[in-house]
Design an enzyme around this catalytic site. Structure first.
Site, PDB file in Angstrom:
ATOM      1  N   ARG A 144      83.960  49.752 -28.881  1.00  0.00           N
ATOM      2  CA  ARG A 144      84.449  50.537 -27.755  1.00  0.00           C
ATOM      3  C   ARG A 144      83.681  50.131 -26.509  1.00  0.00           C
ATOM      4  O   ARG A 144      82.457  50.031 -26.521  1.00  0.00           O
ATOM      5  CB  ARG A 144      84.296  52.045 -28.013  1.00  0.00           C
ATOM      6  CG  ARG A 144      85.219  52.590 -29.090  1.00  0.00           C
ATOM      7  CD  ARG A 144      86.678  52.561 -28.642  1.00  0.00           C
ATOM      8  NE  ARG A 144      87.595  52.986 -29.701  1.00  0.00           N
ATOM      9  CZ  ARG A 144      88.226  52.139 -30.513  1.00  0.00           C
ATOM     10  NH1 ARG A 144      88.029  50.849 -30.391  1.00  0.00           N
ATOM     11  NH2 ARG A 144      89.038  52.603 -31.428  1.00  0.00           N
ATOM     12  N   GLU A 178      88.774  49.215 -19.448  1.00  0.00           N
ATOM     13  CA  GLU A 178      89.870  48.311 -19.810  1.00  0.00           C
ATOM     14  C   GLU A 178      91.249  48.924 -19.632  1.00  0.00           C
ATOM     15  O   GLU A 178      92.241  48.196 -19.542  1.00  0.00           O
ATOM     16  CB  GLU A 178      89.717  47.844 -21.258  1.00  0.00           C
ATOM     17  CG  GLU A 178      89.937  48.925 -22.294  1.00  0.00           C
ATOM     18  CD  GLU A 178      89.778  48.398 -23.712  1.00  0.00           C
ATOM     19  OE1 GLU A 178      90.714  48.564 -24.510  1.00  0.00           O
ATOM     20  OE2 GLU A 178      88.720  47.814 -24.025  1.00  0.00           O
ATOM     21  N   HIS A 198      90.813  42.831 -26.213  1.00  0.00           N
ATOM     22  CA  HIS A 198      90.964  43.787 -27.313  1.00  0.00           C
ATOM     23  C   HIS A 198      91.906  43.243 -28.390  1.00  0.00           C
ATOM     24  O   HIS A 198      92.850  43.914 -28.826  1.00  0.00           O
ATOM     25  CB  HIS A 198      91.488  45.129 -26.777  1.00  0.00           C
ATOM     26  CG  HIS A 198      91.037  46.305 -27.581  1.00  0.00           C
ATOM     27  ND1 HIS A 198      90.641  47.495 -27.009  1.00  0.00           N
ATOM     28  CD2 HIS A 198      90.905  46.492 -28.914  1.00  0.00           C
ATOM     29  CE1 HIS A 198      90.299  48.352 -27.963  1.00  0.00           C
ATOM     30  NE2 HIS A 198      90.468  47.763 -29.123  1.00  0.00           N
TER      31      HIS A 198
END
Length: 333
Positions: free
Chosen positions: A235, A264, A296
């Protein structure tokens, strides 16, 4: 069952459709994220299926309750985008996908790590330009290095297994350490200060909570070995980005690999190549030659996508049939 699937892309739709077909469910795909502006789109559906950057705050959940939607079936492991307390108060069940393919994310750790320590990203660009010089491309072996994992869950354990294969000494920090687990995993549990001080490579695998927010801050960075590497596939909020940039500017870190980023949302998963990057910190990070950023994509394998889709549909079936919800998220989780 009609399921509203938000923040979808072409790559995840086929797996979801295939899994839904086996259960006889009907899917409606929305490219928009689920938030206060898009919540009216769920009207006429029984379940919502959000992704990691959807925002289900109290206001969104209250609107869901008014539309008689009582199940949030997340298709990700993280649930920090959902107000779990509000959901419980409103009688809305939240389920997630806690483990789809730990190996997919763990292997991406080493994709980033090997790129950084062997400088293959720089070598690739040089060769494309006709530059076959090796100056500035000296790396280091993983064999014999100390690999530290913060968060010894399924993904953390998978990363440690790979690290042992490279011949690394493995350290781990976790809320629930034990000698028995250490023997099973093949690691040494230590306190976080010891890990920061001794690890050559630190890989983050902790959930994002109030306790872990900015776990890697200026103080933590100052405790790390000079020339160490940080990899974050968990994260973005685990790292204080401002402090990270300052540390990079001093040359303290040999490399940073990020598959997640603190801010993000609205950037990752999107094609922004036609416009200027508005996030100054992210733009600054992209200028460092020893920083690798991916958008990601740690979960993005055929195996992981299939596992995610199946678990989502199984969670929905269990909820529909009144079965125990092994993947339910409750307040305090």
């Amino acid at each position: 069952m009609r399921i509203a699937v938000f923040d979808t892309k072409r790559y995840d739709r086929s797996g979801l459709e295939e899994a839904a077909g086996k259960f006889g469910y009907e899917l409606t795909f929305f490219e928009d994220r689920l938030n206060r502006n898009t919540v009216p789109l769920i009207a006429g559906h029984d379940v919502v299926c959000p992704f990691v950057n959807d925002r289900l705050d109290r206001e969104v959940l209250e609107q869901m309750a008014k539309l008689n939607v009582r199940h949030v079936a997340l298709r990700c492991a993280g649930f920090n985008g959902v107000d779990i307390v509000a959901a419980a108060e409103l009688g809305i069940t939240v389920t997630r996908v806690p483990a789809y393919s730990p190996e997919a994310v763990a292997e991406h750790v080493f994709a980033l790590l090997l790129t950084l320590v062997r400088k293959t990203h720089r070598a690739y660009q040089r060769v494309r330009e006709g530059n076959f010089s090796l100056d500035g491309l000296v790396g280091f072996n993983l064999q014999g290095r100390t690999f530290g994992v913060i968060g010894a869950g399924k993904i953390g354990v998978a990363a440690m297994n790979i690290a042992r294969g490279f011949g690394c000494r493995v350290l781990a920090y976790d809320r629930y350490p034990s000698a028995e687990r250490a023997a099973q995993i093949g690691c040494e549990f230590v306190d976080i200060d010891t890990l920061l001080a001794q690890a050559d490579i630190i890989s983050l695998h902790a959930p994002l909570t109030a306790e872990t927010h900015h776990l890697i801050d200026a103080t933590a960075l100052s405790k790390m070995k000079h020339g160490s590497v940080i990899i974050n596939t968990s994260r973005g909020g685990l790292i204080d980005t401002k402090a990270l940039i300052k540390s990079l500017k001093t040359g303290r870190l040999a490399g940073v690999g990020l598959d997640v980023y603190e801010y993000e949302e609205g950037v990752f998963f999107e094609d922004l190549s036609h416009q200027a990057l508005k996030d100054d910190m992210l733009a600054r990070l992209t200028t460092f030659p020893n920083v690798m950023i991916t958008s990601h994509q740690g979960f993005l394998t055929d195996e992981a996508l299939a596992a995610i889709a199946h678990t989502v549909m199984q969670n929905i079936a269990d909820y529909q049939n009144g079965q125990p919800l092994v993947n339910a998220v409750k307040p305090g989780a």
